[in-house]
Design a protein around this motif. Structure first.
Motif, PDB file in Angstrom:
ATOM      1  N   TYR A  44       1.005  -0.914   0.042  1.00 49.42           N
ATOM      2  CA  TYR A  44      -0.312   0.279  -0.110  1.00 49.42           C
ATOM      3  C   TYR A  44       0.610   0.897   0.076  1.00 49.42           C
ATOM      4  O   TYR A  44       1.883   1.278   0.211  1.00 49.42           O
ATOM      5  CB  TYR A  44      -0.682   0.182   1.386  1.00 49.42           C
ATOM      6  CG  TYR A  44       0.024   0.054   3.158  1.00 49.42           C
ATOM      7  CD1 TYR A  44       0.291   1.299   2.892  1.00 49.42           C
ATOM      8  CD2 TYR A  44      -0.079  -0.865   3.175  1.00 49.42           C
ATOM      9  CE1 TYR A  44       1.091   1.027   4.195  1.00 49.42           C
ATOM     10  CE2 TYR A  44       0.481  -0.953   4.490  1.00 49.42           C
ATOM     11  CZ  TYR A  44       0.750  -0.005   4.812  1.00 49.42           C
ATOM     12  OH  TYR A  44       1.855  -0.225   6.618  1.00 49.42           O
ATOM     13  N   ALA A  45       0.317   2.427   0.111  1.00 51.24           N
ATOM     14  CA  ALA A  45       0.734   3.363  -0.315  1.00 51.24           C
ATOM     15  C   ALA A  45       0.504   4.596   0.958  1.00 51.24           C
ATOM     16  O   ALA A  45       0.091   4.094   1.217  1.00 51.24           O
ATOM     17  CB  ALA A  45       0.746   4.611  -1.681  1.00 51.24           C
TER      18      ALA A  45
ATOM     19  N   ARG B 297      -5.620   4.637 -10.279  1.00 47.68           N
ATOM     20  CA  ARG B 297      -3.924   4.847 -11.004  1.00 47.68           C
ATOM     21  C   ARG B 297      -4.002   6.433 -11.187  1.00 47.68           C
ATOM     22  O   ARG B 297      -2.864   7.048 -10.959  1.00 47.68           O
ATOM     23  CB  ARG B 297      -3.696   3.669 -11.691  1.00 47.68           C
ATOM     24  CG  ARG B 297      -3.490   2.503 -11.434  1.00 47.68           C
ATOM     25  CD  ARG B 297      -2.456   1.837 -12.586  1.00 47.68           C
ATOM     26  NE  ARG B 297      -1.307   1.681 -13.018  1.00 47.68           N
ATOM     27  CZ  ARG B 297      -1.019   1.123 -11.923  1.00 47.68           C
ATOM     28  NH1 ARG B 297      -0.727   0.010 -10.981  1.00 47.68           N
ATOM     29  NH2 ARG B 297       0.337   0.417 -12.297  1.00 47.68           N
TER      30      ARG B 297
ATOM     31  N   ALA C 249      -3.630   7.636  -7.567  1.00 43.39           N
ATOM     32  CA  ALA C 249      -2.647   7.591  -6.642  1.00 43.39           C
ATOM     33  C   ALA C 249      -1.416   8.426  -7.876  1.00 43.39           C
ATOM     34  O   ALA C 249      -0.152   9.119  -6.646  1.00 43.39           O
ATOM     35  CB  ALA C 249      -2.502   6.377  -7.103  1.00 43.39           C
ATOM     36  N   GLU C 250      -1.344   8.685  -9.063  1.00 41.64           N
ATOM     37  CA  GLU C 250      -0.037   9.226  -9.443  1.00 41.64           C
ATOM     38  C   GLU C 250      -0.110  10.877  -9.655  1.00 41.64           C
ATOM     39  O   GLU C 250       1.206  11.476  -9.407  1.00 41.64           O
ATOM     40  CB  GLU C 250       0.193   9.054 -10.583  1.00 41.64           C
ATOM     41  CG  GLU C 250       0.488   7.272 -11.221  1.00 41.64           C
ATOM     42  CD  GLU C 250       0.082   7.335 -12.731  1.00 41.64           C
ATOM     43  OE1 GLU C 250      -0.320   8.348 -13.665  1.00 41.64           O
ATOM     44  OE2 GLU C 250       0.405   5.770 -13.513  1.00 41.64           O
TER      45      GLU C 250
ATOM     46  N   THR D 110       3.521   4.075  -8.752  1.00 39.12           N
ATOM     47  CA  THR D 110       2.028   2.877  -8.479  1.00 39.12           C
ATOM     48  C   THR D 110       2.802   2.185  -9.538  1.00 39.12           C
ATOM     49  O   THR D 110       3.024   1.220  -9.812  1.00 39.12           O
ATOM     50  CB  THR D 110       1.035   3.106 -10.211  1.00 39.12           C
ATOM     51  OG1 THR D 110       1.836   3.951 -11.019  1.00 39.12           O
ATOM     52  CG2 THR D 110       0.691   4.818  -9.212  1.00 39.12           C
TER      53      THR D 110
ATOM     54  N   PHE E 126       2.460  -1.656  -7.464  1.00 34.22           N
ATOM     55  CA  PHE E 126       0.763  -1.492  -7.515  1.00 34.22           C
ATOM     56  C   PHE E 126       0.231  -2.500  -8.588  1.00 34.22           C
ATOM     57  O   PHE E 126      -0.018  -1.815 -10.322  1.00 34.22           O
ATOM     58  CB  PHE E 126       0.187  -1.200  -7.509  1.00 34.22           C
ATOM     59  CG  PHE E 126       0.755  -0.348  -5.816  1.00 34.22           C
ATOM     60  CD1 PHE E 126       0.101  -0.698  -4.700  1.00 34.22           C
ATOM     61  CD2 PHE E 126       1.296   1.088  -5.958  1.00 34.22           C
ATOM     62  CE1 PHE E 126       0.990   0.195  -3.982  1.00 34.22           C
ATOM     63  CE2 PHE E 126       1.517   1.572  -4.211  1.00 34.22           C
ATOM     64  CZ  PHE E 126       1.502   0.784  -3.579  1.00 34.22           C
TER      65      PHE E 126
ATOM     66  N   VAL F  20      -4.830   1.431  -6.290  1.00 35.20           N
ATOM     67  CA  VAL F  20      -3.869   1.188  -5.500  1.00 35.20           C
ATOM     68  C   VAL F  20      -4.749   1.702  -4.579  1.00 35.20           C
ATOM     69  O   VAL F  20      -5.377   2.927  -3.831  1.00 35.20           O
ATOM     70  CB  VAL F  20      -2.933   2.442  -5.887  1.00 35.20           C
ATOM     71  CG1 VAL F  20      -1.848   2.578  -5.278  1.00 35.20           C
ATOM     72  CG2 VAL F  20      -2.957   2.450  -7.488  1.00 35.20           C
TER      73      VAL F  20
END
Length: 398
Positions: A48-49, A307, A310-311, A317, A320, A325
């Motif tokens: 995970y982030a 994604r 998230a980016e 990414t 993942f 994500v």
């Protein structure tokens, strides 16, 4: 006795070393250090982030909030269109001539209200045509009244005296709008030639049954669908788009919920009871932070992001797989500004809010456990010691 003492303290030291990792202690979830150290994941867990909530993060999330203005739904933001005839519509045609003695008006016409003739109402046939005497079959399907009028005039201009035509839609059977679901009067009604917006159509169907905060609206058009909270249509007028003929609006109720775990005042699933809430409101609904257990710096929100989002948040990414994500957002309530962050950070449906225990609470658990083990080991030793003392006292008594 010395041997027993050594055994006792050796056992206690072993327990203490094992407890240092907190693996033996009961807990409602990971502590702050575990969340940060496990970010990379392992073969047995999901990577995970971890993202710290900042003003920049909130701006990114706000720009990706679900709304009809997204590029993927620009097809729904069109101005109102003209009503066009379709198969089954009932049409009336009236033809005028400039003077008597023409194609439709004889010279000796008698008493007439005017130089015109009205053709009986007719349906647009299965091939999309209507029939006009001396003009033949006139295509009506897909045309506006003005276009059909011009086609009739073009067909008669060489035979009638300066013909003019008026085409009227008597019964509209194809350019309809359907409003279904959780409304007071589900119905299918003709589209308004002047144009109407989504809220207008829902109003014509009696309005939503509920208060609206847990109501969603799905708009289907030309095989495409988009869904939006009812409150977002009310409070953000740009989302109140124009309805087009043959649109379908489906209104349904789906309470938005989030789940709270950890050192909050209450744990479980909670309804938004509003069309949207902030993280600060969500934590308050869950009873706030437990003053005797919570770590204010360890307030986390779990969510799956696309994604693209998230980016934009600066997440790498590439590690993942798949389109979603896993992201854990962290808000620090020890920082006074963290509360301002929490009032702007929007909770979304099915989010998970987790508040970790303070390290001091975990240390207190360890010490209590060690004390319990120590007392358990010490009790038989004390009993044995008391027995020896008692026997010695009996032997030495006169």
């Amino acid at each position: 006795m010395a041997i027993l003492g050594l055994m006792r303290w050796g056992f206690v030291a072993t327990v203490a070393s094992l407890s240092a990792a907190c693996s033996l202690m009961p807990a409602s979830g990971p502590n702050q250090d575990a969340v940060r150290s496990s970010e990379a994941g392992s073969e047995q867990s999901l990577p995970y982030a971890l993202v710290k909530v900042t003003p920049d993060v909130e701006r990114v999330l706000a720009s990706f909030a679900p709304r009809l203005t997204d590029s993927a739904t620009q097809a729904f933001k069109r101005p109102p269109t003209e009503i066009r005839f379709g198969i089954g519509d009932v049409v009336s045609v009236t033809i005028f001539e400039a003077a008597a003695g023409g194609l439709f008006i004889p010279i000796e016409a008698g008493v007439r209200p005017g130089n015109y003739v009205t053709i009986p109402n007719q349906n647009v046939d299965n091939n999309g045509f209507i029939s006009v005497p001396y003009a033949g079959a006139i295509r009506a399907k897909g045309r506006t009244p003005a276009e059909v009028q011009q086609a009739i005039v073009d067909a008669l201009k060489n035979r009638a005296i300066e013909p003019q035509a008026v085409v009227t839609l008597i019964e509209q059977r194809t350019s309809l709008i359907s409003v279904l679901g959780e409304v007071n009067a589900p119905s299918r009604f003709p589209a308004n030639a002047a144009g109407e917006r989504m809220l207008d159509a829902i109003t014509r169907a009696g309005g939503p049954k509920g208060q609206g905060f847990d109501t969603w609206v799905m708009l289907e058009r030309e095989g495409r669908r988009t869904t939006i909270p009812f409150g977002q249509i009310v409070y953000e007028p740009t989302n109140n788009v124009y309805i087009q003929p043959n649109d379908t609006i489906y209104v349904y109720r789906e309470p938005q919920t989030f789940v709270a775990f950890g050192a909050s005042g209450a744990q479980g699933q909670f309804n938004f009871e509003a069309w949207r809430i902030s993280l600060a409101e969500g934590v308050a609904k869950a009873g706030g932070l437990n003053d005797s257990a919570a770590d204010p710096a360890a307030v986390f929100l779990y969510r799956g992001e696309s994604r693209e989002v998230a980016e934009q948040l600066g997440v790498d990414t590439h590690r993942f797989p798949g389109p979603v994500v896993p992201v854990i957002y962290n808000v620090n309530f020890r920082d006074p500004s963290g509360y301002f962050m929490a009032t702007k950070f929007q909770v979304r449906n099915k989010d998970v809010v987790y508040i970790s225990n303070s390290q001091s609470v975990e240390s207190a658990k360890i010490m209590q456990y060690i004390r319990l083990v120590s007392a358990t080991v010490n009790d038989p030793i004390v009993a044995a010691t008391n027995g020896v003392t008692l026997r010695t006292a009996i032997k030495t008594s006169p």
